[in-house]
Design a protein around this motif. Structure first.
Motif, mmCIF file in Angstrom:
data_model
loop_
_atom_site.group_PDB
_atom_site.id
_atom_site.type_symbol
_atom_site.label_atom_id
_atom_site.label_comp_id
_atom_site.label_asym_id
_atom_site.label_seq_id
_atom_site.Cartn_x
_atom_site.Cartn_y
_atom_site.Cartn_z
ATOM 1 N N LEU A 116 47.988 46.665 87.948
ATOM 2 C CA LEU A 116 47.320 47.771 88.656
ATOM 3 C C LEU A 116 48.234 48.900 89.144
ATOM 4 O O LEU A 116 47.908 50.074 88.960
ATOM 5 N N PRO A 117 49.377 48.583 89.746
ATOM 6 C CA PRO A 117 50.201 49.689 90.265
ATOM 7 C C PRO A 117 50.601 50.699 89.197
ATOM 8 O O PRO A 117 50.794 51.877 89.485
ATOM 9 N N GLY A 118 50.705 50.263 87.937
ATOM 10 C CA GLY A 118 51.115 51.183 86.869
ATOM 11 C C GLY A 118 49.931 51.807 86.146
ATOM 12 O O GLY A 118 50.110 52.530 85.167
ATOM 13 N N LEU A 119 48.726 51.507 86.619
ATOM 14 C CA LEU A 119 47.538 51.960 85.891
ATOM 15 C C LEU A 119 47.088 53.336 86.381
ATOM 16 O O LEU A 119 46.820 53.524 87.572
ATOM 17 N N ASP A 120 47.010 54.279 85.445
ATOM 18 C CA ASP A 120 46.614 55.645 85.810
ATOM 19 C C ASP A 120 45.132 55.839 85.486
ATOM 20 O O ASP A 120 44.765 56.077 84.343
ATOM 21 N N ILE A 121 44.302 55.724 86.515
ATOM 22 C CA ILE A 121 42.862 55.998 86.335
ATOM 23 C C ILE A 121 42.537 57.244 87.140
ATOM 24 O O ILE A 121 42.875 57.329 88.325
ATOM 25 N N HIS A 122 41.933 58.198 86.498
ATOM 26 C CA HIS A 122 41.607 59.439 87.218
ATOM 27 C C HIS A 122 40.414 60.126 86.573
ATOM 28 O O HIS A 122 39.996 59.763 85.472
ATOM 29 N N PHE A 123 39.914 61.144 87.268
ATOM 30 C CA PHE A 123 38.808 61.938 86.723
ATOM 31 C C PHE A 123 39.365 63.238 86.170
ATOM 32 O O PHE A 123 40.263 63.825 86.764
ATOM 33 N N GLU A 124 38.824 63.660 85.025
ATOM 34 C CA GLU A 124 39.199 64.984 84.500
ATOM 35 C C GLU A 124 37.969 65.857 84.410
ATOM 36 O O GLU A 124 36.921 65.408 83.926
ATOM 37 N N ARG A 125 38.092 67.063 84.910
ATOM 38 C CA ARG A 125 36.953 68.005 84.891
ATOM 39 C C ARG A 125 36.604 68.384 83.455
ATOM 40 O O ARG A 125 37.488 68.584 82.618
ATOM 41 N N THR A 126 35.317 68.477 83.184
ATOM 42 C CA THR A 126 34.866 68.975 81.879
ATOM 43 C C THR A 126 33.894 70.123 82.155
ATOM 44 O O THR A 126 33.581 70.388 83.312
ATOM 45 N N ASP A 127 33.396 70.739 81.096
ATOM 46 C CA ASP A 127 32.471 71.858 81.300
ATOM 47 C C ASP A 127 31.228 71.441 82.073
ATOM 48 O O ASP A 127 30.694 72.188 82.867
ATOM 49 N N ASN A 128 30.751 70.201 81.789
ATOM 50 C CA ASN A 128 29.541 69.796 82.500
ATOM 51 C C ASN A 128 29.767 68.626 83.452
ATOM 52 O O ASN A 128 28.984 67.701 83.527
ATOM 53 N N GLY A 129 30.859 68.633 84.167
ATOM 54 C CA GLY A 129 31.107 67.614 85.188
ATOM 55 C C GLY A 129 32.510 67.065 85.110
ATOM 56 O O GLY A 129 33.474 67.822 85.088
ATOM 57 N N SER A 130 32.609 65.730 85.022
ATOM 58 C CA SER A 130 33.941 65.142 84.916
ATOM 59 C C SER A 130 33.870 63.847 84.118
ATOM 60 O O SER A 130 32.799 63.247 83.983
ATOM 61 N N GLU A 131 35.013 63.452 83.577
ATOM 62 C CA GLU A 131 35.066 62.226 82.786
ATOM 63 C C GLU A 131 36.132 61.307 83.351
ATOM 64 O O GLU A 131 37.179 61.777 83.811
ATOM 65 N N THR A 132 35.871 60.004 83.287
ATOM 66 C CA THR A 132 36.838 59.027 83.764
ATOM 67 C C THR A 132 37.883 58.797 82.677
ATOM 68 O O THR A 132 37.530 58.626 81.501
ATOM 69 N N HIS A 133 39.142 58.806 83.072
ATOM 70 C CA HIS A 133 40.234 58.608 82.120
ATOM 71 C C HIS A 133 41.106 57.430 82.509
ATOM 72 O O HIS A 133 41.341 57.180 83.686
#
Ligand code: DC
Length: 233
Positions: free
Chosen positions: A68-85
């Motif tokens: 977990l400490p090395g895991l990069d989970i984030h949201f990225e903005r898109t034209d119609n909202g955001s996507e989980t990455h």
């Protein structure tokens, strides 16, 4: 809507339409929408893909704690909202399938997983003007949120909504299996030891069994008008 810089917490059982409501409300009020369940789903997808969940559902907690400490989970903005990455990869579609849905509740019951997700949520919430949905936002993540909403809906209606959603995504769901998954998640989510799903005492309940999304937004406007005296809410 001319709403002050507040945090709005939206909690409730699975498939009560929290994300559809919160997403539209965010657009109407120029708020940021944050889907906390997506983070638990991404952790679960990562665990499945890295053989940290056995066939019988047993979770390799030590392995997950290491990763977990090395895991990069984030949201990225898109034209119609955001996507989980996860890193540079969009996992938005993969986290919504039945495989992740059937393992996410036990994963999200693990205290160190909750700590990991809470860290991401707190960071994201710092900016204010945020509407966040989940199970423990108003009780644990942002107990001082100025507005807390608790959503409920009849279980058959929730099942039909989730069933239609999966169908629209090209899956071939079984109605009874979808219903069983919802009820199982409701049970695990509200009986786990660490921050279980429960209604915050200072929350407003919305039962949207017979409401359209438009009616939900009208309901929210009324609530905000009453609470903050906003004329053009
Ligand atoms: O909202 P959702 O169905 O995408 O959430 C997936 C799972 O994540 C849900 O079954 C329980 C967990 N969850 C949680 O424990 N706490 C949250 N704040 C959000 C989701």
């Amino acid at each position: 809507m001319n709403v002050p810089d507040i945090i709005i917490a939206v909690d409730g059982f699975s498939a009560t339409g929290k994300s559809s409501f919160a997403k539209l409300a965010a657009t109407e009020m120029s708020f940021i929408y944050l889907d906390s369940g997506a983070l638990y789903r991404a952790v679960t997808l990562f665990a499945l893909e890295n053989s940290l969940i056995a066939e019988d559902g047993t979770i390799d907690e030590a392995g997950l704690a290491d990763a977990l400490p090395g895991l990069d989970i984030h949201f990225e903005r898109t034209d119609n909202g955001s996507e989980t990455h996860i890193g540079s990869r969009s996992v938005e579609k993969a986290i919504r399938g039945m495989e992740v849905s059937s393992h996410v509740s036990p994963v999200s019951a693990i205290p160190f997983v909750r700590e990991f997700v809470d860290g991401i949520l707190h960071e994201a919430g710092k900016a204010g003007r945020v509407i966040m949905d989940g199970r423990d936002i108003g009780t644990t993540v942002f107990p001082d949120a100025q507005v807390k909403i608790f959503m409920t809906a009849d279980v058959e209606i929730r099942t039909q909504r989730r069933y239609d959603e999966l169908k629209a995504k090209g899956e071939n769901p079984d109605y009874e299996e979808v219903k069983k998954n919802l009820l199982e998640r409701d049970y695990i989510d509200s009986h786990r030891e660490t921050s279980p799903l429960s209604r915050a005492v200072d929350s407003y309940e919305m039962n949207n069994s017979d409401m359209t999304l438009h009616e939900e937004i009208v309901w929210l406007r009324g609530l905000l008008q009453g609470k903050f005296g906003i004329l053009d809410a």
